[in-house]
Design an enzyme around this catalytic site. Structure first.
Site, mmCIF file in Angstrom:
data_model
loop_
_atom_site.group_PDB
_atom_site.id
_atom_site.type_symbol
_atom_site.label_atom_id
_atom_site.label_comp_id
_atom_site.label_asym_id
_atom_site.label_seq_id
_atom_site.Cartn_x
_atom_site.Cartn_y
_atom_site.Cartn_z
ATOM 1 N N GLY A 174 25.886 12.574 2.056
ATOM 2 C CA GLY A 174 25.406 11.992 3.310
ATOM 3 C C GLY A 174 23.909 12.090 3.487
ATOM 4 N N ARG A 210 27.400 23.104 -7.701
ATOM 5 C CA ARG A 210 26.554 23.459 -6.560
ATOM 6 C C ARG A 210 26.134 24.932 -6.596
ATOM 7 N NH1 ARG A 210 28.866 20.043 -1.297
ATOM 8 N NH2 ARG A 210 27.889 18.069 -1.899
ATOM 9 N N LYS A 234 31.950 -1.537 0.405
ATOM 10 C CA LYS A 234 31.737 -2.240 1.662
ATOM 11 C C LYS A 234 30.274 -2.394 2.051
ATOM 12 C CE LYS A 234 36.163 -0.766 3.673
ATOM 13 N NZ LYS A 234 36.812 -0.072 4.815
ATOM 14 N N GLY A 264 28.479 10.539 -4.431
ATOM 15 C CA GLY A 264 29.597 11.051 -5.214
ATOM 16 C C GLY A 264 30.057 10.136 -6.337
#
Length: 396
Positions: free
Chosen positions: A377, A36, A197, A354
């Site tokens: 996110g 980053r 999920k 990720g």
């Protein structure tokens, strides 16, 4: 493109408040992955080259609005200096006398790093008073933290309302890549969505069936869809309470002419561990005492065929339990196929998340993808079709 870039701003002699994401992993005071940090280098160097004075705003961890010594950004200064090839000064606060004194002392060719914005409770509340204090330190606001763009904070959205604003190079690259993938893509468009999920990616799946031509579903969530089709899944990870939801998504996709591609054959084992004894069986023949841990070679061939006809690919999530061998085989094989198509100029490929980044790096495919987003996110919310506050603020 309603937002401005650095090229459209007069930066000579200007104090440029630059929101970056340098929330990197640190162990015993040492940065263990500087990705980053290296990604902000083009933005900072271009500001310096244009005669501007970069003043970096960033968060680090979750201090909860109070000063936490081991979450100070000061520990990142050596890594920043090495990456930027320029002196990096540090201010012990992001507002107030300490910050103002550091800004006043900043010389041409130097970079200033302000202390963790989240040491102030007002940051995450987008407090107008705190935003005004930040804005007083600069002349221009440069937003270069797409990974924080889904948060309406002082340093991500508030400053854009008070100062002339633009996107930094990383933000520009992210937004351009995402626009090419879903905003105005070359068709056919394929999306690969994996993970454990259905419940965590329900909005994502619902949005994608409206936007793409083929949706490849893998990982644990594929088991839920197989169960919804009445196929045995043994002891596999699945959300049996989401079966009706999975059926609803398949019905919606059918009505929109979006093809959902599920595994045709699966790799099963009795134990979830590396190199556990395993076998490949048709997707409707999973033994009662076995769990599905990967897609099989017939499934990979079907995915390859879809990639062969696709012009745009969006990827989020692995196809199997990629963390342990040999259940990384399907993810690796499909990723390498996408990479080869991209390298030949036949495919625009954008990936993020990720697990996705880790899987693509492990396979060696990442270097040939068109764009790999390090935003977690924010990337997911963009794929879900949500408006990101940090991007909307630049467009206002």
């Amino acid at each position: 493109m309603a937002w401005k870039t650095l090229d459209q701003m007069d930066l000579a002699g200007k104090r440029v408040l630059t929101r970056v994401d340098i929330n990197v992993p640190v162990v015993d005071g040492a940065v263990t992955d500087a990705t980053r940090i290296t990604r902000i280098v083009p933005t900072v160097r271009d500001i310096l080259a244009a005669g501007g004075k970069p003043i970096l705003l960033a968060h680090f961890g979750r201090p909860g609005g109070k000063r936490v010594d081991n979450l100070s950004l000061q520990q990142l200064v050596p890594t920043l200096e090495q990456a930027l090839g320029a002196p990096v000064l540090f201010a012990a606060d992001c507002v107030g006398p300490a910050a103002q004194a550091a800004v006043d002392a900043l010389q041409d060719g130097q970079v200033l790093l302000l202390e963790n914005t989240r040491f102030h409770k007002g940051e995450t509340k987008n407090d107008p008073d705190l935003t005004a204090q930040m804005a007083a330190l600069g002349d221009v606001f440069c937003s270069d933290a797409f990974s924080a763009a889904h948060r309406a904070h002082c340093s991500t959205t508030g400053l854009a309302a008070l100062l002339p604003s633009c996107a930094g190079r990383l933000m520009q690259a992210e937004l351009s890549a995402l626009e090419s993938a879903l905003g105005n893509p070359r068709r056919p468009v394929t999306a690969v969505v994996g993970g454990a999920k259905v419940s965590t990616k329900l909005e994502l799946l619902s949005n994608l069936v409206e936007k793409v031509d083929t949706l490849v579903i893998g990982g644990g969530m594929a088991n839920t869809f197989l169960a919804a089709q009445g196929k045995p899944i043994g002891t596999s990870l699945a959300e049996r309470l989401m079966i009706d939801t999975a059926n609803g998504i398949m019905t919606k996709a059918e009505g929109l002419n979006c093809t959902i591609l599920l595994p045709r054959d699966v790799v099963v084992a009795r134990r979830f561990e590396a190199n556990a004894p395993h076998e490949t069986v048709p997707a409707d023949q999973c033994p009662e005492d076995a769990m599905i841990l990967d897609a099989g070679p017939e499934s990979v061939a079907a995915i390859d065929a879809v990639f062969q006809d696709s012009k745009t690919l969006i990827w989020n999530g692995p196809l199997g339990a990629f963390e342990i061998e040999p259940f990384d085989a399907a993810t690796n094989a499909a990723a390498l196929k996408a990479a080869a198509r991209t390298a030949s100029g036949d495919l625009i490929s954008v990936a993020g998340g990720g697990d996705t980044v880790a899987a693509l790096n492990a396979s060696g495919a990442a270097r040939d993808f068109t764009y790999i987003s390090t935003a977690g996110g924010a990337f997911l919310e963009w794929m879900e079709g949500k408006t990101l506050p940090g991007v909307a603020a630049l467009e206002a």
